[in-house]
Design a protein around this motif. Structure first.
Motif, short mmCIF file in Angstrom:
data_model
loop_
_atom_site.label_atom_id
_atom_site.label_comp_id
_atom_site.label_asym_id
_atom_site.label_seq_id
_atom_site.Cartn_x
_atom_site.Cartn_y
_atom_site.Cartn_z
N LYS A 131 0.85 -1.19 0.00
CA LYS A 131 0.00 0.00 0.00
C LYS A 131 0.88 1.24 0.00
O LYS A 131 0.66 2.18 -0.77
N ILE A 132 1.87 1.24 0.90
CA ILE A 132 2.84 2.32 1.00
C ILE A 132 4.22 1.69 1.13
O ILE A 132 4.40 0.70 1.85
N VAL A 133 5.21 2.24 0.42
CA VAL A 133 6.58 1.75 0.49
C VAL A 133 7.43 2.77 1.25
O VAL A 133 7.45 3.95 0.90
N ASN A 134 8.12 2.30 2.28
CA ASN A 134 9.11 3.13 2.96
C ASN A 134 10.49 2.56 2.65
O ASN A 134 10.79 1.42 2.98
N VAL A 135 11.33 3.36 2.01
CA VAL A 135 12.67 2.92 1.64
C VAL A 135 13.69 3.52 2.60
O VAL A 135 13.77 4.74 2.74
N LYS A 136 14.43 2.66 3.27
CA LYS A 136 15.57 3.13 4.06
C LYS A 136 16.72 3.43 3.09
O LYS A 136 17.19 2.53 2.38
N LYS A 137 17.16 4.66 3.06
CA LYS A 137 18.31 5.02 2.21
C LYS A 137 19.56 4.33 2.74
O LYS A 137 19.91 4.46 3.90
N GLY A 138 20.22 3.59 1.86
CA GLY A 138 21.42 2.87 2.28
C GLY A 138 22.50 3.81 2.80
O GLY A 138 22.66 4.93 2.31
N GLN A 139 23.25 3.33 3.79
CA GLN A 139 24.34 4.12 4.36
C GLN A 139 25.41 4.44 3.33
O GLN A 139 26.24 5.33 3.55
N PHE A 140 25.36 3.73 2.21
CA PHE A 140 26.37 3.85 1.16
C PHE A 140 25.93 4.75 0.02
O PHE A 140 26.64 4.87 -0.98
N LEU A 141 24.75 5.38 0.15
CA LEU A 141 24.22 6.22 -0.93
C LEU A 141 24.30 7.70 -0.59
O LEU A 141 24.12 8.11 0.56
#
Length: 281
Positions: A131-141
């Motif tokens: 329904k909703i996507v939460n993306v954790k931004k990688g520590q490497f980005l």
């Protein structure tokens, strides 16, 4: 900015920040219900929108012997009971393709773990079902790298996207939070969440587990809210010293009211200033 709606909650634009909080991992159902109930009552008192977070399986633990959680079936049952009996939306991270369909039936928000945020097929498959996507931004980005992740999710026909900042790798067993990342990512047009407790984590810093600097959470959270962030993510526990996962950077439940009261005041001041700027000729 795209506003993301979840029941009666709104992420984005000049809406007040949403709190995403709970224990790092489900330890047992009774504890999860107790924490969720406490947080619901506290956030209702403070008039802060709330989403309960807990992981049913932490597949990215430092050590092979680390506690990972109750697993998919038992963990989703706990989250289902929290959702239905406590009456709050629920979020958990998903680590494997095989879990996606079952998780999508229960979770209001499906989270892509930081270490999997570049895995195109996985991100797209979650986007198809969530329904909703939460993306954790990688520590490497870098912050601007998130634009490619957003395009992957949109390619699956899902426009309900949250992006979570959780610090960047900075030398050995350390992270640093660059507040500039928040406005950079917000300009991409989707709500941005700040993970206040993982940003003070010391990954692998305790040898067979991660360390953390709990006393720094309040300062980073204030900075993020002052920067106009759309949500705050926190891992909390009644007794973090006894937590089975991420205790070193988790917050004591009884410390939250004072911190959240301060954050709400900052948020109201910042959002009012934004509204006034928008109407000036």
């Amino acid at each position: 900015m795209k506003q993301v709606k979840l029941n009666n909650l709104t992420f984005g634009n000049d809406a007040g920040f949403v709190l995403i909080a709970g224990p790092c991992v489900i330890e047992d159902e009774a504890a999860s219900m107790e924490i969720a109930s406490y947080l619901k009552q506290l956030t209702a008192k403070l008039k802060i929108p709330f989403v309960f977070k807990a992981s049913y399986d932490k597949a990215n633990r430092t050590s092979i012997s680390s506690y990972r959680g109750p697993g998919l079936a038992a963990g989703l049952e706990v989250l289902k009971n929290v959702k239905e009996k406590i009456g709050v939306p629920v979020l958990s991270d998903v680590h494997r393709f095989e879990e996606i369909d079952r998780a999508a039936d229960i979770l209001d928000v499906m989270q892509v773990p930081a270490f999997l945020c570049r895995q195109t097929d996985f991100v797209v498959e979650i986007a198809k079902k969530a329904k909703i996507v939460n993306v954790k931004k990688g520590q490497f980005l870098a912050p601007w790298d998130v634009a490619n992740i957003i395009e992957k999710i949109k390619s699956a026909g899902n426009d309900n996207i949250l992006i979570t900042e959780r610090g960047a790798s900075f030398g050995y067993n350390n992270l640093v939070f660059d507040v500039r990342a928040l406005p950079i990512m917000r300009k991409m047009g989707y709500p941005v969440i700040f993970d206040a407790t993982h940003s003070v984590q010391l990954p692998g810093g305790a040898g067979t587990a991660s360390g953390g600097e709990r006393d720094m959470v309040q300062f980073l959270a204030r900075a993020a809210v002052a920067a106009g962030v759309d949500g705050i993510f926190m891992e909390v526990h009644p007794d973090p010293e006894k937590a089975l996962c991420d205790g070193a950077n988790s917050l004591y439940l009884n410390s939250l009211e004072e911190m959240l009261t301060t954050l709400k005041r900052i948020d109201e001041t910042v959002k009012e200033a934004i509204r006034l700027q928008a109407v000036r000729p």
